[in-house]
Design a protein around this motif. Structure first.
Motif, mmCIF file in Angstrom:
data_model
loop_
_atom_site.group_PDB
_atom_site.id
_atom_site.type_symbol
_atom_site.label_atom_id
_atom_site.label_comp_id
_atom_site.label_asym_id
_atom_site.label_seq_id
_atom_site.Cartn_x
_atom_site.Cartn_y
_atom_site.Cartn_z
ATOM 1 N N HIS A 1 31.924 60.526 -66.428
ATOM 2 C CA HIS A 1 31.981 59.668 -67.616
ATOM 3 C C HIS A 1 30.975 58.510 -67.533
ATOM 4 O O HIS A 1 30.891 57.706 -68.445
ATOM 5 C CB HIS A 1 33.404 59.104 -67.787
ATOM 6 N N SER A 2 30.202 58.437 -66.468
ATOM 7 C CA SER A 2 29.336 57.270 -66.261
ATOM 8 C C SER A 2 28.299 57.086 -67.365
ATOM 9 O O SER A 2 28.012 55.950 -67.752
ATOM 10 C CB SER A 2 28.662 57.312 -64.889
ATOM 11 N N GLY A 3 27.737 58.155 -67.888
ATOM 12 C CA GLY A 3 26.752 58.022 -68.964
ATOM 13 C C GLY A 3 27.339 57.368 -70.192
ATOM 14 O O GLY A 3 26.738 56.464 -70.787
ATOM 15 N N CYS A 4 28.520 57.815 -70.588
ATOM 16 C CA CYS A 4 29.210 57.233 -71.734
ATOM 17 C C CYS A 4 29.590 55.785 -71.440
ATOM 18 O O CYS A 4 29.435 54.903 -72.287
ATOM 19 C CB CYS A 4 30.441 58.061 -72.076
ATOM 20 N N ALA A 5 30.112 55.537 -70.232
ATOM 21 C CA ALA A 5 30.530 54.181 -69.861
ATOM 22 C C ALA A 5 29.354 53.207 -69.915
ATOM 23 O O ALA A 5 29.484 52.088 -70.425
ATOM 24 C CB ALA A 5 31.157 54.182 -68.469
ATOM 25 N N LYS A 6 28.203 53.629 -69.406
ATOM 26 C CA LYS A 6 27.007 52.773 -69.448
ATOM 27 C C LYS A 6 26.593 52.500 -70.890
ATOM 28 O O LYS A 6 26.263 51.368 -71.249
ATOM 29 C CB LYS A 6 25.863 53.427 -68.677
ATOM 30 N N SER A 7 26.588 53.534 -71.714
ATOM 31 C CA SER A 7 26.208 53.380 -73.115
ATOM 32 C C SER A 7 27.163 52.432 -73.838
ATOM 33 O O SER A 7 26.725 51.530 -74.566
ATOM 34 C CB SER A 7 26.206 54.750 -73.790
ATOM 35 N N CYS A 8 28.465 52.623 -73.629
ATOM 36 C CA CYS A 8 29.442 51.747 -74.279
ATOM 37 C C CYS A 8 29.276 50.297 -73.825
ATOM 38 O O CYS A 8 29.298 49.381 -74.643
ATOM 39 C CB CYS A 8 30.862 52.225 -73.973
ATOM 40 N N ALA A 9 29.098 50.088 -72.522
ATOM 41 C CA ALA A 9 28.941 48.730 -71.989
ATOM 42 C C ALA A 9 27.679 48.070 -72.545
ATOM 43 O O ALA A 9 27.709 46.896 -72.933
ATOM 44 C CB ALA A 9 28.898 48.765 -70.467
ATOM 45 N N LYS A 10 26.582 48.812 -72.602
ATOM 46 C CA LYS A 10 25.328 48.253 -73.112
ATOM 47 C C LYS A 10 25.395 47.969 -74.605
ATOM 48 O O LYS A 10 24.650 47.145 -75.117
ATOM 49 C CB LYS A 10 24.171 49.182 -72.792
ATOM 50 N N ASN A 11 26.317 48.656 -75.306
ATOM 51 C CA ASN A 11 26.507 48.416 -76.740
ATOM 52 C C ASN A 11 27.557 47.350 -77.015
ATOM 53 O O ASN A 11 27.980 47.171 -78.147
ATOM 54 C CB ASN A 11 26.861 49.723 -77.451
ATOM 55 N N GLY A 12 28.007 46.667 -75.961
ATOM 56 C CA GLY A 12 28.885 45.520 -76.156
ATOM 57 C C GLY A 12 30.370 45.763 -75.966
ATOM 58 O O GLY A 12 31.166 44.839 -76.186
ATOM 59 N N GLN A 13 30.766 46.971 -75.597
ATOM 60 C CA GLN A 13 32.184 47.212 -75.350
ATOM 61 C C GLN A 13 32.609 46.445 -74.097
ATOM 62 O O GLN A 13 31.831 46.303 -73.163
ATOM 63 C CB GLN A 13 32.466 48.705 -75.163
ATOM 64 N N PRO A 14 33.831 45.956 -74.053
ATOM 65 C CA PRO A 14 34.292 45.217 -72.871
ATOM 66 C C PRO A 14 34.412 46.141 -71.664
ATOM 67 O O PRO A 14 34.649 47.342 -71.799
ATOM 68 C CB PRO A 14 35.656 44.669 -73.294
ATOM 69 N N MET A 15 34.226 45.552 -70.487
ATOM 70 C CA MET A 15 34.308 46.303 -69.243
ATOM 71 C C MET A 15 35.491 45.820 -68.428
ATOM 72 O O MET A 15 35.919 44.679 -68.541
ATOM 73 C CB MET A 15 33.031 46.110 -68.414
ATOM 74 N N GLY A 16 35.963 46.714 -67.581
ATOM 75 C CA GLY A 16 37.038 46.384 -66.667
ATOM 76 C C GLY A 16 36.718 46.915 -65.293
ATOM 77 O O GLY A 16 35.785 47.702 -65.109
ATOM 78 N N LEU A 17 37.488 46.487 -64.329
ATOM 79 C CA LEU A 17 37.375 46.967 -62.961
ATOM 80 C C LEU A 17 38.705 47.603 -62.591
ATOM 81 O O LEU A 17 39.739 46.940 -62.628
ATOM 82 C CB LEU A 17 37.060 45.813 -61.998
ATOM 83 N N VAL A 18 38.679 48.904 -62.284
ATOM 84 C CA VAL A 18 39.859 49.571 -61.737
ATOM 85 C C VAL A 18 39.716 49.429 -60.231
ATOM 86 O O VAL A 18 38.838 50.044 -59.623
ATOM 87 C CB VAL A 18 39.947 51.052 -62.158
ATOM 88 N N THR A 19 40.531 48.568 -59.647
ATOM 89 C CA THR A 19 40.382 48.254 -58.227
ATOM 90 C C THR A 19 40.767 49.451 -57.364
ATOM 91 O O THR A 19 41.418 50.396 -57.827
ATOM 92 C CB THR A 19 41.262 47.057 -57.817
ATOM 93 N N ASP A 20 40.358 49.382 -56.111
ATOM 94 C CA ASP A 20 40.712 50.428 -55.158
ATOM 95 C C ASP A 20 42.226 50.559 -55.025
ATOM 96 O O ASP A 20 42.727 51.615 -54.647
ATOM 97 C CB ASP A 20 40.090 50.143 -53.788
ATOM 98 N N GLU A 21 42.965 49.498 -55.346
ATOM 99 C CA GLU A 21 44.425 49.519 -55.291
ATOM 100 C C GLU A 21 45.044 50.041 -56.591
ATOM 101 O O GLU A 21 46.248 50.197 -56.680
ATOM 102 C CB GLU A 21 44.974 48.109 -54.995
ATOM 103 N N LEU B 1 25.943 49.757 -63.828
ATOM 104 C CA LEU B 1 26.772 50.325 -62.762
ATOM 105 C C LEU B 1 28.078 50.922 -63.298
ATOM 106 O O LEU B 1 28.899 51.399 -62.516
ATOM 107 C CB LEU B 1 27.079 49.246 -61.722
ATOM 108 N N ALA B 2 28.257 50.897 -64.623
ATOM 109 C CA ALA B 2 29.485 51.427 -65.222
ATOM 110 C C ALA B 2 29.679 52.883 -64.821
ATOM 111 O O ALA B 2 28.740 53.669 -64.800
ATOM 112 C CB ALA B 2 29.438 51.285 -66.739
ATOM 113 N N GLY B 3 30.906 53.213 -64.464
ATOM 114 C CA GLY B 3 31.232 54.555 -64.014
ATOM 115 C C GLY B 3 31.068 54.737 -62.519
ATOM 116 O O GLY B 3 31.358 55.791 -61.979
ATOM 117 N N GLY B 4 30.611 53.686 -61.832
ATOM 118 C CA GLY B 4 30.391 53.776 -60.399
ATOM 119 C C GLY B 4 31.201 52.760 -59.620
ATOM 120 O O GLY B 4 31.825 51.860 -60.177
ATOM 121 N N LYS B 5 31.191 52.926 -58.314
ATOM 122 C CA LYS B 5 31.892 52.011 -57.403
ATOM 123 C C LYS B 5 31.061 50.747 -57.217
ATOM 124 O O LYS B 5 29.847 50.809 -57.052
ATOM 125 C CB LYS B 5 32.118 52.677 -56.057
ATOM 126 N N VAL B 6 31.738 49.611 -57.210
ATOM 127 C CA VAL B 6 31.078 48.320 -57.084
ATOM 128 C C VAL B 6 31.925 47.358 -56.260
ATOM 129 O O VAL B 6 33.114 47.585 -56.044
ATOM 130 C CB VAL B 6 30.816 47.669 -58.463
#
Length: 119
Positions: free
Chosen positions: A49-69, A91-96
Motif C-alpha cells: 500500500h506504500s504507493g497509495c499511502a505516499k500519494s495520499c500523504a503528498k496530497n494532504g491527507q493526514p498521516m499516522g504512526l502505527v507503532t511497533d506495539e 516514507l509512508a508505507g514504510g518503517k520509521v
C-alpha cells in the motif's frame, strides 16, 4: 467515507487551534507511517500500500504512526520546522523512527514531529 472525511477535517481544524506542546513528553517512537484515510477506512497498510499511502500523504491527507506495539498516533507538523513531517510523506508505507513531542487530547495521542528517519 464522506462522513469520515468531514469528521477528520473538523478534528484537524480543531486540533490546529490547540497548543500541542502543553504538557507534552519528548521521545522517539518506531513503527509504520500510514495515511489515515486508507488505514482507518479499510485497514490498508504495508509495502503493498506504500504507493497509495505516499500519494495520499503528498496530497494532504493526514498521516499516522502505527507503532511497533500496535498503537495509532496522529502525526503533526511542527509549525517552526515542518521539514521532518514533510519528509515522512516520502516514507509512508514504510518503517520509521519518529522523534517529537507527544501529547494527548480526549484520548487521542498526537506526536509533533521534530525528526524522522526510515528504518
Amino acid at each position: 467515507m464522506k462522513k469520515f472525511l468531514t469528521i477528520l477535517s473538523i478534528f484537524c481544524l480543531t486540533a490546529a487551534g490547540m497548543t500541542i506542546y502543553a504538557g507534552a513528553d519528548g521521545g522517539t517512537w518506531s513503527g509504520e507511517v500510514v495515511d489515515l484515510v486508507c488505514y482507518i477506512g479499510s485497514g490498508a497498510r504495508g509495502p503493498g500500500h506504500s504507493g497509495c499511502a505516499k500519494s495520499c500523504a503528498k496530497n494532504g491527507q493526514p498521516m499516522g504512526l502505527v507503532t511497533d506495539e500496535g498503537s495509532l498516533i496522529l502525526l503533526w507538523s511542527d509549525r517552526k520546522n515542518p521539514t521532518p513531517y514533510n519528509d515522512l510523506k516520502d516514507l509512508a508505507g514504510g518503517k520509521v523512527s519518529v522523534t517529537g513531542k507527544m501529547a494527548e487530547r480526549d484520548g487521542m495521542k498526537i506526536l509533533t514531529v521534530t525528526a524522522a528517519k526510515g528504518s
